[in-house]
Design a protein around this motif. Structure first.
Motif, PDB file in Angstrom:
ATOM      1  N   CYS A  59      -9.221  -3.095   5.712  1.00  0.00           N
ATOM      2  CA  CYS A  59      -9.665  -1.813   5.162  1.00  0.00           C
ATOM      3  C   CYS A  59      -8.573  -0.756   5.290  1.00  0.00           C
ATOM      4  CB  CYS A  59     -10.928  -1.338   5.872  1.00  0.00           C
ATOM      5  SG  CYS A  59     -12.355  -2.378   5.495  1.00  0.00           S
TER       6      CYS A  59
ATOM      7  N   GLU B  97      -9.573  -3.552  -1.633  1.00  0.00           N
ATOM      8  CA  GLU B  97     -10.847  -3.211  -2.271  1.00  0.00           C
ATOM      9  C   GLU B  97     -11.698  -4.435  -2.573  1.00  0.00           C
ATOM     10  OE1 GLU B  97      -9.898  -0.964  -5.729  1.00  0.00           O
ATOM     11  OE2 GLU B  97      -9.895   0.924  -4.630  1.00  0.00           O
TER      12      GLU B  97
ATOM     13  N   ALA C 151       0.852  -1.194   0.000  1.00  0.00           N
ATOM     14  CA  ALA C 151       0.000   0.000   0.000  1.00  0.00           C
ATOM     15  C   ALA C 151       0.888   1.245   0.000  1.00  0.00           C
ATOM     16  CB  ALA C 151      -0.919  -0.014   1.218  1.00  0.00           C
TER      17      ALA C 151
ATOM     18  N   ARG D 287      -3.897  -2.597  -7.236  1.00  0.00           N
ATOM     19  CA  ARG D 287      -5.064  -2.965  -6.431  1.00  0.00           C
ATOM     20  C   ARG D 287      -4.758  -4.238  -5.649  1.00  0.00           C
ATOM     21  NH1 ARG D 287      -9.741  -0.386  -8.055  1.00  0.00           N
ATOM     22  NH2 ARG D 287      -9.417   0.878  -9.927  1.00  0.00           N
TER      23      ARG D 287
ATOM     24  N   TYR E 139      -5.500  -1.106   4.812  1.00  0.00           N
ATOM     25  CA  TYR E 139      -4.502  -1.206   3.736  1.00  0.00           C
ATOM     26  C   TYR E 139      -5.143  -1.128   2.361  1.00  0.00           C
ATOM     27  CZ  TYR E 139      -1.791  -2.763   7.684  1.00  0.00           C
ATOM     28  OH  TYR E 139      -1.197  -2.825   8.913  1.00  0.00           O
ATOM     29  N   ASN E 140      -6.324  -0.525   2.299  1.00  0.00           N
ATOM     30  CA  ASN E 140      -6.930  -0.290   0.990  1.00  0.00           C
ATOM     31  C   ASN E 140      -7.301  -1.547   0.232  1.00  0.00           C
ATOM     32  OD1 ASN E 140      -7.213   2.411   0.684  1.00  0.00           O
ATOM     33  ND2 ASN E 140      -5.052   2.713   0.124  1.00  0.00           N
TER      34      ASN E 140
END
Lengths: 92, 503
Positions: free
Chosen positions: B156, B161, B131, B138, B158-159
């Protein structure tokens, strides 16, 4: 009083973080248990942790040398079926 | 047994036949933006973008009857198999190396070989570093769900998706036939109780992720006689809870895999069964039909694996200027998007309606007899849009069902999902045998070129090779073949090849 990891261990790391005595070490060719540190989880957990998550039958032995997870106990595959299938595959 | 004639179970003709791409187009714009460049979620994206998996997570906290924790073969291609376990630092280095070398690599997933969330330190450390160092990639993760609920917040952070949860059932009695044990609260738990806990945790995790706006895909393994009748219910439940995509995958079970199912004679589903079930589950839910069931260390476009180019010994010496790589990646990806936008311009529409066709023998004859029968055609295609691959180079075939009204892609079949033992791995005859198995039920195979020897073997197997439509768009070529066969009287309902209807 100590457990032992023997050949057949696939080095999956599942057991090491669970050991309350930090007795399990990554080693070559497979993980091993430091007999001086292992307490068999006595007094800490109802079940020995390494043997309760280990996915491979027969690779953790108790102090008497008896597998904690005997053949068929984890996969549900009867040992004789496994032996027969292995023989069939080898014979191809 | 392969049935060319199919009935539609529980789905309206239109609902069951909308292609995944169209269904995804109905999703909210925010979700579409997230999946636009994700090859595993978007059927269209997988022609343009690549993904990679890093094998940092060896431990697992459950046992599934379709999994063998011992297996490792570099020639085998299926989930759960890897050749090289990586530490988080090694994994990050590998990701940066691949991202620099393959600018269209947009997605990094952690998928095993165990359960990523049963190895939280290794998995989360990899995500944390990525990240920070590679914000243009992604991140996604797949899990059996047991450890999911308490890790949602950190994921969440660490992004992450996208999360994929493997949910094979919502009924513990069925679960008891799939999962022999779980490790839970410091104990190994077996039987119905184990399945009950696992199912409860999966559902809780799903709800939490949806509440946090994370896209959730659900994978289900179709196990004939175990959960086949139950999967439409799974689909209904997960959709109601907000999963956006359901991926029903066929069980892979052969005795040589050493799994419970493989050794106990549990069969895999036929492609016709898989297709019928995917249709039955569809309703108005987005179904995924392009899954390639890749390895937990796969690198490259879906269906290809370039992992051997990025082994540890090869990447260790590399110095990567990721800032420069990121610029180049942005440029390449912008070019891809421009090309995709151009391709989206209106083109001759491809019919996708699936007429309701009655089984000729099992059910009373319908009022209007179809004058021609459906035809199953395999295509060797590199691009996924044109017939542009040599038969012998194809590692997978796109399977289309043609009727008088429509040409519809129904499946993708890999040639080498299975390793049949080291001695046979590179054997040409064996390769051809595997290819023939992948083409089961097809009456024609369209490719750019084909060698003399496989030509003869295909004909002997009752499959017509056809290289006449090289470089043509797939659907148009198949429609032409269908018309040609129809004119030749090969598609009257009575001419269905008996070998394949009863095989």
């Amino acid at each position: 009083m100590a457990f032992q990891i023997i050949a057949g261990c696939v080095n999956c790391w599942a057991c090491a973080p669970l050991c309350p005595s930090a007795a399990i070490v990554a080693a070559t060719p497979h993980f091993r248990i430091d007999a001086k540190l292992c307490t068999e989880c006595d007094g800490v957990y109802a079940d020995p942790q390494c043997a309760s998550i280990c996915p491979i039958e027969g690779v953790i032995l108790d102090s008497a040398g008896v597998p904690l997870n005997p053949p068929g106990s984890l996969t549900g595959i009867p040992p004789e079926r496994l032996a027969a299938a292995s023989a069939e595959i080898r014979a191809r | 047994m392969l049935e060319l004639n199919r009935s539609i179970h529980g789905a309206s003709a239109t609902g069951g036949s909308t292609p995944a791409a169209d269904r995804l187009a109905q999703l909210p714009a925010a979700i579409r933006a997230k999946i636009n460049t994700h090859p595993c979620f978007s059927e269209d994206a997988h022609h343009h973008y690549a993904r990679m998996h890093v094998a940092v997570a060896p431990a697992c906290n459950i046992q599934c009857h379709y999994c063998n924790r011992k297996y490792d073969c570099s020639n085998e291609s299926r989930p759960g198999v890897v050749s090289e376990l990586l530490t988080p630092d090694q994994a990050v280095k590998k990701v940066l190396a691949v991202a620099a070398a393959i600018p269209q690599m947009t997605v990094l997933g952690i998928a095993g070989p165990g359960d990523p969330l049963a190895n939280p330190e290794r998995t989360l450390e990899t995500f944390r570093q990525l990240a920070e160092k590679a914000p243009d990639i992604r991140l996604c993760v797949s899990t059996n769900g047991l450890a999911l609920p308490e890790l949602v917040d950190e994921l969440c952070q660490y992004n992450i998706e996208h999360v994929t949860i493997t949910i094979n059932c919502v009924d513990p009695d069925i679960g008891a036939k799939i999962y022999p044990w779980i490790f839970w609260n410091h104990r190994r738990i077996t039987g119905r109780k184990a399945a009950e806990i696992l199912i409860q945790r999966q559902q809780e995790g799903l709800e939490k992720l949806v509440a946090r706006g994370v896209l959730v895909k659900v994978n289900s393994v179709l196990i004939p006689g175990v959960n086949d009748a139950h999967l439409p219910e799974v689909s209904r439940v997960i959709k109601a809870k907000g999963a956006f995509l359901h991926n029903v995958m066929p069980l892979i079970a052969e005795p040589e895999h050493g799994t419970f199912y493989g050794l106990m004679g549990q069969r895999s589903p036929t492609t016709a069964e898989l297709d019928a079930l995917q249709t039955a589950c569809a309703g108005d839910m987005a179904m995924m039909r392009h899954c390639r069931q890749c390895r937990a260390d796969a690198v490259g476009m879906l269906g290809e694996d370039r992992n051997q180019e990025f082994t540890l010994d090869k990447i260790e010496q590399l110095e990567i200027d990721y800032a420069a790589a990121m610029q180049r990646r942005a440029q390449v990806q912008a070019e891809i998007e421009a090309k995709r936008a151009a391709a989206r311009q209106p083109s001759p529409s491809v019919l996708v309606a699936l007429p309701l066709i009655e089984r000729p023998r099992a059910q009373p004859q319908p009022q209007k007899l179809p004058t021609t029968r459906p035809l199953l055609v395999a295509v060797a295609s590199h691009s996924g849009t044109h017939i542009d691959q040599h038969f012998g180079h194809a590692r997978e075939f796109l399977i289309y069902e043609a009727t008088a009204e429509a040409v519809r892609r129904v499946a993708v079949r890999s040639v080498d999902l299975y390793c049949t033992g080291a001695a046979e791995c590179d054997d040409t005859d064996n390769r051809l045998a595997q290819t023939l198995r992948a083409l089961d039920g097809c009456e024609a195979v369209l490719c750019a070129r084909i060698g003399y020897e496989p030509w003869g073997k295909l004909e002997a197997a009752g499959i017509t090779p056809n290289g006449e439509h090289a470089l043509e768009p797939i659907e148009m070529a198949i429609a032409a073949v269908y018309a040609e066969w129809q004119a030749a009287g090969r598609l009257t309902p009575q001419t269905a090849a008996p070998a394949r209807l009863s095989a």
